[in-house]
Write an enzyme that holds these catalytic residues in place. Structure first.
Site, mmCIF file in Angstrom:
data_model
loop_
_atom_site.group_PDB
_atom_site.id
_atom_site.type_symbol
_atom_site.label_atom_id
_atom_site.label_comp_id
_atom_site.label_asym_id
_atom_site.label_seq_id
_atom_site.Cartn_x
_atom_site.Cartn_y
_atom_site.Cartn_z
ATOM 1 C CB CYS A 85 115.158 30.786 86.457
ATOM 2 S SG CYS A 85 113.759 31.812 85.942
ATOM 3 C CG HIS A 192 115.485 27.918 82.874
ATOM 4 N ND1 HIS A 192 114.984 27.337 84.018
ATOM 5 C CD2 HIS A 192 114.804 29.086 82.720
ATOM 6 C CE1 HIS A 192 114.048 28.104 84.533
ATOM 7 N NE2 HIS A 192 113.919 29.182 83.761
ATOM 8 C CD GLU A 194 117.386 24.527 84.436
ATOM 9 O OE1 GLU A 194 116.356 25.069 84.874
ATOM 10 O OE2 GLU A 194 118.486 25.130 84.349
#
Length: 217
Positions: A85, A192, A194
């Protein structure tokens, strides 16, 4: 390449999803992951992750912490890097709709549109087929995300937005937009990984780092 080849991966820890990236990377055998806030910490790592967050704030903090030039130089010199991002925005050679005071790290021959998917309320999830990541689609979370408007000749497109979101809605203008790219040892995603608990994108980056480290030995 043995999966236990030891590597040290830094996560830029100035702002954004730092803890989430550190946790994802530490799940892999032979990988040490550390927070990077100072030039001497950057000098010790084999690779760097630029987390999701706010790209303008991160660029200002890179200058404040005397990290902009060192990070730029190391990536230009071949250090592997992954940006999610905001990290994708920082790695892009050109940004559309960026702020005048925004600084770039570069390393990816792409043109990125900042906040292309809209505001926070326009955040959404969808499933993506990501080149180099096996075992089915990756659930992608887009939060005020960029997309890639243009890629250079040596940039590999790894994923584009499907016509329908995971909720079955028409993706509209986002359909077909490029949201994951790779150029050599530099990887970037507009989404994302993560935040989802799916470690496959981080696994791809760890393999890239191991290959780069092995090639230097």
């Amino acid at each position: 390449m043995p999966s236990t080849t030891p590597v040290l991966i830094g996560v830029l820890a100035l702002q954004g999803d730092v803890r989430e990236h550190l946790a994802a990377l530490r799940a892999f055998p032979g990988v040490r992951a550390v927070a990077v806030r100072r030039p001497e910490e950057l000098a010790a790592v084999d690779a760097i992750v630029l987390p999701g967050g706010e790209s303008t704030t991160m660029s200002r903090l890179l200058v404040t912490f005397d990290l902009l030039e060192p990070v730029t130089e190391r990536i230009a010199g071949g250090m592997p890097a992954y940006g999610s991002c905001a990290g994708m925005i920082l790695l892009a050679d050109e940004v559309l709709d960026g702020r005048p005071d925004q600084r770039q790290i570069g390393g990816l021959d792409v043109v990125v549109r900042r906040n292309a998917f809209g505001r926070q309320v326009d955040s959404f999830e969808t499933d993506l087929d990501v080149e180099g990541v096996g075992d089915g689609p990756v659930r992608a979370v887009f939060i005020r995300a960029p997309w890639v408007e243009k890629v250079g000749a040596d940039v590999e497109v790894l994923a584009t937005v499907p016509a329908l979101t995971a909720a079955g809605r028409d993706a509209g203008e986002a359909a077909g937009r490029v949201v994951a790219v790779r150029r050599g040892g530099v990887l970037a995603t507009a989404f994302h990984p993560e935040l989802t608990g799916d470690l496959r994108v981080h696994g791809l980056f760890c393999r890239m780092v191991r290959e780069a480290v092995a090639g230097r030995r």
